[in-house]
Design an enzyme around this catalytic site. Structure first.
Site, PDB file in Angstrom:
ATOM      1  N   HIS A 158       0.820  -1.229   0.000  1.00 27.53           N
ATOM      2  CA  HIS A 158       0.000   0.000   0.000  1.00 27.53           C
ATOM      3  C   HIS A 158       0.843   1.264   0.000  1.00 27.53           C
ATOM      4  O   HIS A 158       0.333   2.343  -0.259  1.00 27.53           O
ATOM      5  CB  HIS A 158      -0.933  -0.006   1.218  1.00 27.53           C
ATOM      6  CG  HIS A 158      -2.028  -1.023   1.107  1.00 27.53           C
ATOM      7  ND1 HIS A 158      -3.314  -0.697   0.764  1.00 27.53           N
ATOM      8  CD2 HIS A 158      -2.016  -2.375   1.234  1.00 27.53           C
ATOM      9  CE1 HIS A 158      -4.053  -1.789   0.725  1.00 27.53           C
ATOM     10  NE2 HIS A 158      -3.284  -2.824   1.004  1.00 27.53           N
ATOM     11  N   ASP A 366       3.622   9.485  -0.854  1.00 29.06           N
ATOM     12  CA  ASP A 366       2.447   8.696  -0.474  1.00 29.06           C
ATOM     13  C   ASP A 366       2.235   7.580  -1.492  1.00 29.06           C
ATOM     14  O   ASP A 366       2.376   7.816  -2.696  1.00 29.06           O
ATOM     15  CB  ASP A 366       1.201   9.601  -0.457  1.00 29.06           C
ATOM     16  CG  ASP A 366       0.268   9.290   0.696  1.00 29.06           C
ATOM     17  OD1 ASP A 366       0.199   8.116   1.081  1.00 29.06           O
ATOM     18  OD2 ASP A 366      -0.390  10.220   1.200  1.00 29.06           O
TER      19      ASP A 366
HETATM   20  P1  ADQ Z   1      -2.848   6.123   4.799  1.00 31.24           P
HETATM   21  O1  ADQ Z   1      -1.434   6.554   4.963  1.00 31.24           O
HETATM   22  O2  ADQ Z   1      -3.616   5.939   6.048  1.00 31.24           O
HETATM   23  O3  ADQ Z   1      -2.960   4.803   3.918  1.00 31.24           O
HETATM   24  P2  ADQ Z   1      -4.756   7.536   2.920  1.00 31.24           P
HETATM   25  O4  ADQ Z   1      -4.686   6.812   1.656  1.00 31.24           O
HETATM   26  O5  ADQ Z   1      -4.877   9.001   2.765  1.00 31.24           O
HETATM   27  O6  ADQ Z   1      -3.511   7.302   3.877  1.00 31.24           O
HETATM   28  O7  ADQ Z   1      -6.015   7.015   3.708  1.00 31.24           O
HETATM   29  C1  ADQ Z   1      -6.423   7.602   4.889  1.00 31.24           C
HETATM   30  C2  ADQ Z   1      -7.876   7.229   5.180  1.00 31.24           C
HETATM   31  O8  ADQ Z   1      -8.167   7.629   6.509  1.00 31.24           O
HETATM   32  C3  ADQ Z   1      -8.857   7.949   4.258  1.00 31.24           C
HETATM   33  O9  ADQ Z   1      -9.894   7.069   3.899  1.00 31.24           O
HETATM   34  C4  ADQ Z   1      -9.394   9.098   5.128  1.00 31.24           C
HETATM   35  O10 ADQ Z   1     -10.723   9.457   4.880  1.00 31.24           O
HETATM   36  C5  ADQ Z   1      -9.277   8.506   6.517  1.00 31.24           C
HETATM   37  N1  ADQ Z   1      -9.035   9.603   7.462  1.00 31.24           N
HETATM   38  C6  ADQ Z   1      -7.976  10.431   7.510  1.00 31.24           C
HETATM   39  N2  ADQ Z   1      -8.128  11.337   8.480  1.00 31.24           N
HETATM   40  C7  ADQ Z   1      -9.302  11.076   9.058  1.00 31.24           C
HETATM   41  C8  ADQ Z   1     -10.049  11.673  10.124  1.00 31.24           C
HETATM   42  N3  ADQ Z   1      -9.617  12.713  10.806  1.00 31.24           N
HETATM   43  N4  ADQ Z   1     -11.219  11.134  10.436  1.00 31.24           N
HETATM   44  C9  ADQ Z   1     -11.686  10.066   9.767  1.00 31.24           C
HETATM   45  N5  ADQ Z   1     -11.064   9.475   8.760  1.00 31.24           N
HETATM   46  C10 ADQ Z   1      -9.885   9.971   8.405  1.00 31.24           C
HETATM   47  C11 ADQ Z   1      -2.030   3.878   3.314  1.00 31.24           C
HETATM   48  C12 ADQ Z   1      -0.989   4.509   2.382  1.00 31.24           C
HETATM   49  C13 ADQ Z   1      -1.680   5.340   1.305  1.00 31.24           C
HETATM   50  C14 ADQ Z   1      -2.687   4.473   0.545  1.00 31.24           C
HETATM   51  C15 ADQ Z   1      -3.604   3.729   1.506  1.00 31.24           C
HETATM   52  C16 ADQ Z   1      -4.479   2.719   0.776  1.00 31.24           C
HETATM   53  O11 ADQ Z   1      -0.084   5.320   3.135  1.00 31.24           O
HETATM   54  O12 ADQ Z   1      -0.730   5.882   0.402  1.00 31.24           O
HETATM   55  O13 ADQ Z   1      -3.466   5.293  -0.295  1.00 31.24           O
HETATM   56  O14 ADQ Z   1      -2.863   3.033   2.487  1.00 31.24           O
HETATM   57  O15 ADQ Z   1      -3.732   1.835   0.022  1.00 31.24           O
END
Ligand code: ADQ
Length: 483
Positions: A158, A366
């Site tokens: 991921h 990311d």
């Molecule tokens: P993450 O590093 O966690 O994931 P991201 O892809 O942005 O990053 O996903 C974060 C998730 O958490 C999103 O669905 C978002 O809505 C949720 N989220 C963030 N802040 C929040 C808050 N305050 N309240 C509720 N929900 C919140 C890892 C990798 C990424 C990759 C994903 C999926 O680092 O690059 O995209 O896995 O493969």
């Protein structure tokens, strides 16, 4: 295909009513698991202290078994906090300066993977297909092979995969590369990550690219490809539309008044570029006096991994920085940055995205970034906001309608904020449509189907792993916890 067995560090266990926690990945994999029947195995999130963990806790929901194991405190510290989050995470995000190598942690990582394999193997049937997720569990296939499992096993990363010069700073990079070679299919988020992986194979003659997406290394042949993860686009868009009547969203709209809202939503993590983003916002306000009092930047940032020192330090740093900017720029009737340090329900989040004229997604690095995709899906088609996206997020490689920025370039990002806020409606609509069309076609279900199709439907994959001798892991190759 037979049953599907998913393995990930954390498991989104449904509540008593059978409702899975929200989130695209949980939803997509649950659908795939329901279709084929199967198991989702991982860490329970609980500690067994220093006692040997109890047998797997198994929870049956329809035709899915959720199988959870506790970990000892030592395992948690060495495998999760230690090697996974203080070595692999920073290295894969190009942060050599933050990697903390310790022999004990490296050995713990491989030991816990072996422990997971031993707990999983008795549940697996010969025709099950196994799908392992993320950087915590790279060596799992090698361990399962060593126990005689001949199943198809796929792996999806991921997070980003770094170039050879970065990866090779890690003392056990060979064991990590060898671990990946034990899968039939290794999936990355982007072509860029796949290229970096191929570069790592070539650099020290570890392996070769055979063409047709096939690679050879350590005497094994396997496939590698990129599969950009998506979100549940249509459902999220619907969510956002309905959320405008939610009381929190309504109250937020009222409190913002006629100011423009800019939103940032990230886990509190150094890879997300939050401090650079606040600097850019400050620069934007200073360079645009006409915007004083007319724009609010809402940063929603739940704490994560607070037990890791770098994260704890960052928590303090971001809070202080937001406070300093508010103190310096704010007025009695205007707080420029609203900084919120906790999780928000997905429906409220969807509504807040829709309220915002600009979505700031500016990670330093990311794998994909789902917030960028959620922001786009949540927009009002008749008056969409603008996505300001880091060129170093995997999402930037497909979301062509975004305003791309280099998050290290504070002035450039500040200028992009000004451009986003003054962008004409026609341009906003055009940019948004390009992205939304892509997201509707490439949603998370498509991602899941594409990966499983390639894993299960490829007769050209060799399936020749079963008779392999077990790979010596670091502690056997001379790296001992006591070194
Ligand atoms: P993450 O590093 O966690 O994931 P991201 O892809 O942005 O990053 O996903 C974060 C998730 O958490 C999103 O669905 C978002 O809505 C949720 N989220 C963030 N802040 C929040 C808050 N305050 N309240 C509720 N929900 C919140 C890892 C990798 C990424 C990759 C994903 C999926 O680092 O690059 O995209 O896995 O493969």
């Amino acid at each position: 295909m037979g049953r599907l067995v998913v393995v990930s560090n954390r498991v989104p266990v449904p509540d008593k009513g059978g409702i899975a926690p929200a989130g695209g990945l949980a939803v997509a994999l649950k659908v795939a698991l329901e279709e084929h029947g199967g198991i989702w195995m991982g860490w329970s999130g609980k500690s067994s202290g220093e006692h040997e963990p109890q047998p797997l806790a198994q929870l049956q929901q329809g035709n899915i078994t959720y199988a959870l194991t506790d970990l000892t405190d030592t395992d948690f510290e060495e495998y999760y906090q230690g090697f996974a989050n203080r070595v692999l995470w920073p290295i894969c995000h190009y942060r050599l300066d933050l990697a903390e190598y310790g022999r004990k942690e490296m050995a713990g990582y491989f030991r816990v993977n072996r422990f997971f394999a031993h707990r999983l193997a008795p549940l697996v049937k010969p025709d099950d297909v196994i799908w392992v997720h993320d950087y915590h569990l790279i060596p799992l296939a090698a361990e399962l092979r060593a126990m005689g499992l001949k199943n198809r096993i796929g792996f999806f990363l991921h997070i980003p995969w770094p170039p050879a010069d970065v990866l090779f700073t890690m003392p056990v990079h060979e064991e990590i590369m060898r671990g990946l070679s034990h899968y039939e299919l290794v999936g990355f988020q982007t072509d860029h990550d796949l290229e970096n992986f191929a570069g790592c194979l070539r650099r020290e003659g570890i392996g070769d690219e055979l063409g047709g997406g096939r690679y050879s290394a350590y005497g094994r042949v396997f496939k590698g490809d990129s599969y950009a993860i998506g979100i549940e686009t249509a459902a999220f868009a619907e969510f956002a539309k309905k959320a405008s009547t939610h009381k929190v969203v309504k109250r937020t709209r009222e409190s913002i008044g006629d100011r423009s809202l800019i939103i940032g939503v990230d886990r509190l993590d150094y890879s997300k570029g939050i401090t650079q983003r606040i600097d850019a916002f400050e620069r934007f306000i200073l360079a645009n006096p006409a915007q004083h009092g007319h724009v609010t930047y809402l940063q929603i940032t739940p704490k994560s991994r607070s037990e890791v020192p770098e994260y704890e330090a960052m928590q303090r740093m971001v809070a202080e920085q937001a406070g300093r900017v508010n103190g310096a720029l704010g007025a009695v009737d205007w707080v420029p940055i609203r900084y919120i340090n906790r999780s928000i329900g997905r429906h409220i989040l969807a509504g807040l995205y829709r309220l915002s004229k600009v979505g700031l997604v500016t990670p330093l690095r990311d794998g994909m970034n789902l917030v960028a995709k959620e922001y786009v899906a949540a927009q009002d088609p008749d008056d969409p906001g603008v996505l300001l996206l880091s060129r170093f997020a995997g999402a930037a490689r497909k979301l062509y309608g975004a305003l791309l920025v280099n998050p290290y370039d504070i002035e450039g990002t500040a200028n992009a904020m000004a451009r986003a806020l003054s962008m004409p409606l026609e341009e906003r609509k055009e940019r948004w449509k390009t992205m939304m069309d892509y997201l509707l076609e490439h949603d998370v279900t498509r991602w899941c189907d594409d990966f499983l199709k390639d894993l299960t439907g490829r007769p050209d994959l060799p399936g020749e792993h079963a008779d392999e001798a077990r790979v010596p892991y670091p502690e056997e190759a001379g790296i001992k916890a006591s070194d």
